[in-house]
Design a protein around this motif. Structure first.
Motif, mmCIF file in Angstrom:
data_model
loop_
_atom_site.group_PDB
_atom_site.id
_atom_site.type_symbol
_atom_site.label_atom_id
_atom_site.label_comp_id
_atom_site.label_asym_id
_atom_site.label_seq_id
_atom_site.Cartn_x
_atom_site.Cartn_y
_atom_site.Cartn_z
ATOM 1 N N ILE A 190 13.625 11.528 43.858
ATOM 2 C CA ILE A 190 12.552 11.466 42.865
ATOM 3 C C ILE A 190 13.009 12.097 41.551
ATOM 4 O O ILE A 190 12.836 11.525 40.469
ATOM 5 C CB ILE A 190 11.291 12.173 43.388
ATOM 6 N N ALA A 191 13.617 13.277 41.652
ATOM 7 C CA ALA A 191 14.080 13.973 40.446
ATOM 8 C C ALA A 191 15.147 13.164 39.711
ATOM 9 O O ALA A 191 15.135 13.054 38.478
ATOM 10 C CB ALA A 191 14.623 15.349 40.812
ATOM 11 N N GLY A 192 16.081 12.593 40.474
ATOM 12 C CA GLY A 192 17.145 11.818 39.860
ATOM 13 C C GLY A 192 16.634 10.559 39.196
ATOM 14 O O GLY A 192 17.050 10.210 38.085
ATOM 15 N N GLU A 193 15.706 9.859 39.860
ATOM 16 C CA GLU A 193 15.191 8.612 39.301
ATOM 17 C C GLU A 193 14.243 8.869 38.141
ATOM 18 O O GLU A 193 14.203 8.090 37.183
ATOM 19 C CB GLU A 193 14.511 7.795 40.408
ATOM 20 N N CYS A 194 13.472 9.947 38.203
ATOM 21 C CA CYS A 194 12.628 10.298 37.057
ATOM 22 C C CYS A 194 13.484 10.598 35.824
ATOM 23 O O CYS A 194 13.052 10.387 34.686
ATOM 24 C CB CYS A 194 11.754 11.513 37.383
ATOM 25 N N GLY A 195 14.698 11.069 36.068
ATOM 26 C CA GLY A 195 15.600 11.371 34.963
ATOM 27 C C GLY A 195 15.941 10.155 34.129
ATOM 28 O O GLY A 195 16.324 10.281 32.955
ATOM 29 N N ARG A 196 15.791 8.941 34.705
ATOM 30 C CA ARG A 196 16.062 7.717 33.964
ATOM 31 C C ARG A 196 15.065 7.507 32.824
ATOM 32 O O ARG A 196 15.315 6.726 31.902
ATOM 33 C CB ARG A 196 16.028 6.514 34.905
ATOM 34 N N LEU A 197 13.921 8.201 32.917
ATOM 35 C CA LEU A 197 12.896 8.061 31.880
ATOM 36 C C LEU A 197 13.277 8.795 30.604
ATOM 37 O O LEU A 197 12.654 8.597 29.557
ATOM 38 C CB LEU A 197 11.556 8.593 32.387
#
Length: 420
Positions: free
Chosen positions: A190-197
């Motif tokens: 979740i943290a890694g994919e939210c970082g794409r924002l």
């Protein structure tokens, strides 16, 4: 058989001994002298014991904040806290859990040896937590002991490897020396994919500028200590000083709150010291084992091993994870959702801090805040969904607390329910 079970639980199941063995074997492979081997082995074990002592020190301050949050929110419900349910799991299924652990460990070694993902979990107490969790769920669905051991061990070995591999992937912006094995792989995703924002290389938590009067906030231990003090004082006024007086046993409530908050900071300082001592010896020693048995392998270690990579991120991750969990509990209360899950606080610190550090590396300050809030919020509902499927543990009113137990574990339990 009894001797083997005792050996697994008391020797191989003891993280201090396991880490010491890894260090000793590695140093022997590196052909270090007796003096260096003894020193490296003892320092590795000592570092882990110091780390463990730090987690013990922060226990009472966490208990205080947990009580204040529960009373302040005015709710009672399921409490996510490892030690309560783990003790119950081991009391009923200790043998099965020990065999699940050792089979899982062997499978993890084989996967690390014969696949391109060379990652070995070695956070032994968390692996045992997982083994106890799997044993409890499978027993609740009526599986026989041999099936619990074989199926549970296979599932566990694959999980140990996958969780450490996910950790190694997301840890790359910080370090390539080691991974983590913590049951928080879903939170890391979740943290890694939210970082794409957020833009790559966004403003880091560690770049926050403070007025000269607030320079003390640059010290991560002091900043975390003061954050806990602030939360303690706020929730003391919400819950009422009587809650503190009951725990303080004659000590003035304000003094007790201050002392416990500073104790929390002291515990964090001890943890960080132990981490540095352990890694300074263990990582070079493990390279000796890896060269012979698992070339290019990364060792999956405990939550606090990432704390030195973002002191401010640790503080913010904890605070916003707890805030997310508090909001989720309030939503449950006001909507009539059942069961209500109260914030465990302990997991908000360890998993929240971990998420904060990873999220900061992937998207800076904004991602640190967003990911910590999201994971803290989602955790409460994940626990609520998994809790009814945990067999005999339901009677304790407690739950295994980290995200993976309540997401991956939930899916495993649902699949098992189809067969029994």
């Amino acid at each position: 058989m009894r001797f083997m079970i005792d050996f697994i639980t008391n020797v191989l199941g003891n993280p201090t001994v396991m880490l010491g063995l890894i260090a000793c074997i590695g140093l022997l492979f590196l052909k270090k002298g007796i003096s260096d081997t003894v020193m490296g082995t003892v320092k590795t074990m000592m570092g882990y014991l110091i780390l463990s002592a730090g987690t013990t020190i922060i226990g009472p301050p966490i208990s205080l904040l947990t009580a204040l949050v529960q009373k302040g929110l005015g709710v009672e419900g399921v409490l996510p806290l490892y030690w309560v349910v783990y003790a119950e799991s081991m009391a009923k299924f200790g043998t099965q859990a020990a065999l699940i652990f050792i089979l899982g460990f062997v499978i993890n070694i084989l996967l690390a040896k014969f696949t391109k993902w060379k990652n070995l979990a070695l956070t032994v107490h968390l692996q045992l937590f997982w083994a106890g969790f799997i044993a409890s769920i499978m027993a609740g669905f009526g599986f026989s002991d041999p099936m619990i051991i074989v199926i549970g061990g296979t599932i566990s070995g694959i999980y140990y490897w996958v969780a450490t591999t996910i950790s190694a992937h997301y840890l790359k912006p910080l370090t390539t020396e080691h991974a983590n094995f913590v049951p928080s792989a879903i939170s890391l995703v979740i943290a890694g994919e939210c970082g794409r924002l957020f833009k790559e290389g966004g403003r880091s938590t560690e770049e926050l500028e403070f007025p000269s009067s607030l320079n003390w906030l640059k010290d991560s231990v002091i900043a975390t200590c003061m954050a806990v003090l602030l939360m303690n004082i706020i929730f003391t006024f919400v819950a009422g000083p009587d809650v503190v007086r009951e725990m303080a046993e004659g000590t003035p409530w304000l003094l007790y709150v201050i002392i416990q908050s500073i104790t929390f900071g002291g515990g964090i300082a001890v943890i960080l010291y132990g981490v540095r001592m352990m890694l300074a010896e263990l990582i070079p020693a493990f390279s000796g084992v890896a060269e012979k048995l698992l070339p290019n392998a990364l060792l999956g270690l405990d939550y606090p091993t990432v704390f030195p990579y973002g002191g401010t991120a640790v503080m913010l991750g904890f605070m916003f994870s707890l805030l997310g969990s508090i909001v989720a509990t309030l939503v449950m209360t006001f909507t009539g959702f059942s069961p209500v899950v109260v914030p465990g606080v302990q997991i908000n610190f360890f998993e929240g801090a971990l998420v904060g550090v990873y999220a900061n590396a992937k998207g800076g300050l904004k991602n640190c805040i967003l990911s910590s809030l999201i994971t803290g919020f989602l955790l409460q509902f994940a626990v609520a969904l998994t809790f009814p499927l945990t067999g005999h543990l339901v009677a304790t009113g407690g739950a295994y607390e980290a995200m993976d137990f309540n997401t991956i574990g939930f899916l495993i339990a649902k699949i098992m329910s189809l067969f029994h």
